[in-house]
Design an enzyme around this catalytic site. Structure first.
Site, PDB file in Angstrom:
ATOM      1  N   THR A 207      40.769  30.031  49.067  1.00  0.00           N
ATOM      2  CA  THR A 207      41.659  31.036  48.476  1.00  0.00           C
ATOM      3  C   THR A 207      41.761  32.295  49.327  1.00  0.00           C
ATOM      4  O   THR A 207      42.777  33.005  49.247  1.00  0.00           O
ATOM      5  CB  THR A 207      41.217  31.407  47.048  1.00  0.00           C
ATOM      6  OG1 THR A 207      39.934  32.047  47.076  1.00  0.00           O
ATOM      7  CG2 THR A 207      41.142  30.174  46.162  1.00  0.00           C
ATOM      8  N   VAL A 253      44.873  35.555  46.794  1.00  0.00           N
ATOM      9  CA  VAL A 253      45.446  35.170  45.507  1.00  0.00           C
ATOM     10  C   VAL A 253      44.812  33.824  45.138  1.00  0.00           C
ATOM     11  O   VAL A 253      45.175  32.791  45.684  1.00  0.00           O
ATOM     12  CB  VAL A 253      46.979  35.076  45.577  1.00  0.00           C
ATOM     13  CG1 VAL A 253      47.564  34.717  44.217  1.00  0.00           C
ATOM     14  CG2 VAL A 253      47.562  36.405  46.063  1.00  0.00           C
ATOM     15  N   HIS A 254      43.872  33.868  44.211  1.00  0.00           N
ATOM     16  CA  HIS A 254      42.985  32.728  43.982  1.00  0.00           C
ATOM     17  C   HIS A 254      43.574  31.657  43.054  1.00  0.00           C
ATOM     18  O   HIS A 254      43.745  30.496  43.443  1.00  0.00           O
ATOM     19  CB  HIS A 254      41.664  33.222  43.382  1.00  0.00           C
ATOM     20  CG  HIS A 254      41.021  34.335  44.148  1.00  0.00           C
ATOM     21  ND1 HIS A 254      40.386  34.141  45.362  1.00  0.00           N
ATOM     22  CD2 HIS A 254      40.898  35.655  43.869  1.00  0.00           C
ATOM     23  CE1 HIS A 254      39.903  35.294  45.797  1.00  0.00           C
ATOM     24  NE2 HIS A 254      40.209  36.224  44.911  1.00  0.00           N
ATOM     25  N   ASP A 255      43.834  32.030  41.814  1.00  0.00           N
ATOM     26  CA  ASP A 255      44.131  31.041  40.781  1.00  0.00           C
ATOM     27  C   ASP A 255      45.378  30.193  41.023  1.00  0.00           C
ATOM     28  O   ASP A 255      45.399  29.019  40.631  1.00  0.00           O
ATOM     29  CB  ASP A 255      44.235  31.727  39.416  1.00  0.00           C
ATOM     30  CG  ASP A 255      42.890  32.243  38.931  1.00  0.00           C
ATOM     31  OD1 ASP A 255      41.853  31.721  39.381  1.00  0.00           O
ATOM     32  OD2 ASP A 255      42.870  33.179  38.112  1.00  0.00           O
ATOM     33  N   CYS A 257      46.200  28.607  43.441  1.00  0.00           N
ATOM     34  CA  CYS A 257      45.868  27.418  44.237  1.00  0.00           C
ATOM     35  C   CYS A 257      45.676  26.187  43.356  1.00  0.00           C
ATOM     36  O   CYS A 257      46.001  25.067  43.765  1.00  0.00           O
ATOM     37  CB  CYS A 257      44.622  27.666  45.073  1.00  0.00           C
ATOM     38  SG  CYS A 257      44.856  28.863  46.408  1.00  0.00           S
TER      39      CYS A 257
END
Length: 325
Positions: A207, A253-255, A257
């Protein structure tokens, strides 16, 4: 291609059934906008968990974000308000006190759906063919752990479980070795990873390669729609916070993914592995031990080692643009 043929082809596209388990959260909000506007995803339900902000906020945020996306028909279920055995933690400094960055929350039109999130997950999965329902987990894994405790055979029925959590090469973002989602409820993560769930994990190693650069945010801002406006506002808030707290110009920007992989698996590189979570030490609480030295046919999990950041943002932008057309 004639217009009629185009409509037939679009109708024939197979849609992936999906449950989203989340704790919105600004990056959860971006992921929800992507999932709820993507025509090839059939979002069956959103289940909220306490995490980035308390459950009272995450359940409200999930409903109002669904409303902004034009999907108030998607039921939102409230789940666990605290970890399995630990005190509730939060990450409001990275998400805003209400979990929506600089935006002021409003009371959504739709109420919470009746029942607990864990039961909603069980009922939706068991009512459909085995392995046909994917689950995207964007917060602590408490709801899924509770569902597996109630229905152990759920693991064999779930489709891929796409998880945002963990860290290996990148180190942690809450402690030296732990990422927040896993650290917040390491016991739940350990139980899920010990189950037969088909877990694909997107940790900070991947991420951190998906960053909201100035031009990527600007491209979303140029789209004339409410979902795009909210998405851009979340990214602008993350941009400012990351600059102030971490010193990075472009926030990871993690989620999103977890959703992007379901839509475009070619954007990620996965490696077979075994993952275990540290639960017994305060010093290394939530550490994800990712072991690649395992035969591919014996590996229980998959770990994302690389992500095409430009491709993920092109997917988000194109999906929002087409939804606005």
């Amino acid at each position: 291609m004639q217009a009629g043929a185009a409509r037939v082809k679009a109708a024939d596209v197979k849609r992936q059934s999906l449950i989203i388990d989340c704790d919105p959260g600004v990056d959860d909000a971006v992921a929800l906008m992507l999932a709820l506007t993507a025509p090839t995803l059939d979002v069956l339900a959103i289940t909220a968990v306490g995490g980035n902000v308390p459950l009272s906020a995450t359940g409200r945020n999930a409903r109002l974000l669904a409303q902004v996306a034009g999907r108030a028909d998607v039921p939102v279920f409230a789940g666990a308000d605290r970890p399995l055995v630990r005190e509730q933690a939060g990450a409001g400094e990275f998400h805003g006190a209400e979990g929506l960055g600089d935006l002021t929350p409003f009371a959504p039109d739709a109420p919470l759906a009746p029942g607990h999130a864990a039961d909603a997950i069980i009922e939706a999965v068991m009512a459909r063919p085995a392995r046909s329902v994917a689950l995207a987990v964007m917060g602590p894994m408490t709801n899924l752990a509770l569902a597996l405790r109630k229905a152990p055979d759920l693991a064999a029925r779930l489709g891929p479980v796409s998880v945002m959590g963990g860290a290996r090469a990148e180190g942690g973002n809450i402690t030296a070795s732990a990422e927040f989602n896993i650290w917040a409820d390491p016991d739940a993560a350990a139980e899920v990873l010990a189950s037969d769930c088909d877990v694909v994990m997107f940790g900070l190693d991947a991420t951190h390669q998906v960053r909201a650069t100035e031009d990527r945010i600007a491209a979303i801002e140029a789209i004339d729609s409410e979902p795009a406006c909210w998405t851009a506002a979340m990214l602008r808030f993350s941009q400012r916070v990351e600059r102030e707290i971490v010193g990075w110009e472009a926030p990871p920007v993690h989620d999103p993914c977890t959703v992007a992989w379901l839509l475009r698996p070619d954007l990620f590189t996965l490696a077979p592995c075994d993952i275990r979570v540290e639960t017994g030490s305060d010093l290394t609480r939530g550490h994800t031990a990712v072991e690649f030295r395992v035969a591919a046919d014996q590996a229980r999990h998959r770990w994302a080692t690389a992500a095409d950041g430009a491709g993920v943002f092109e997917l988000i932008t194109d999906t929002l643009r087409k939804a606005a057309a």
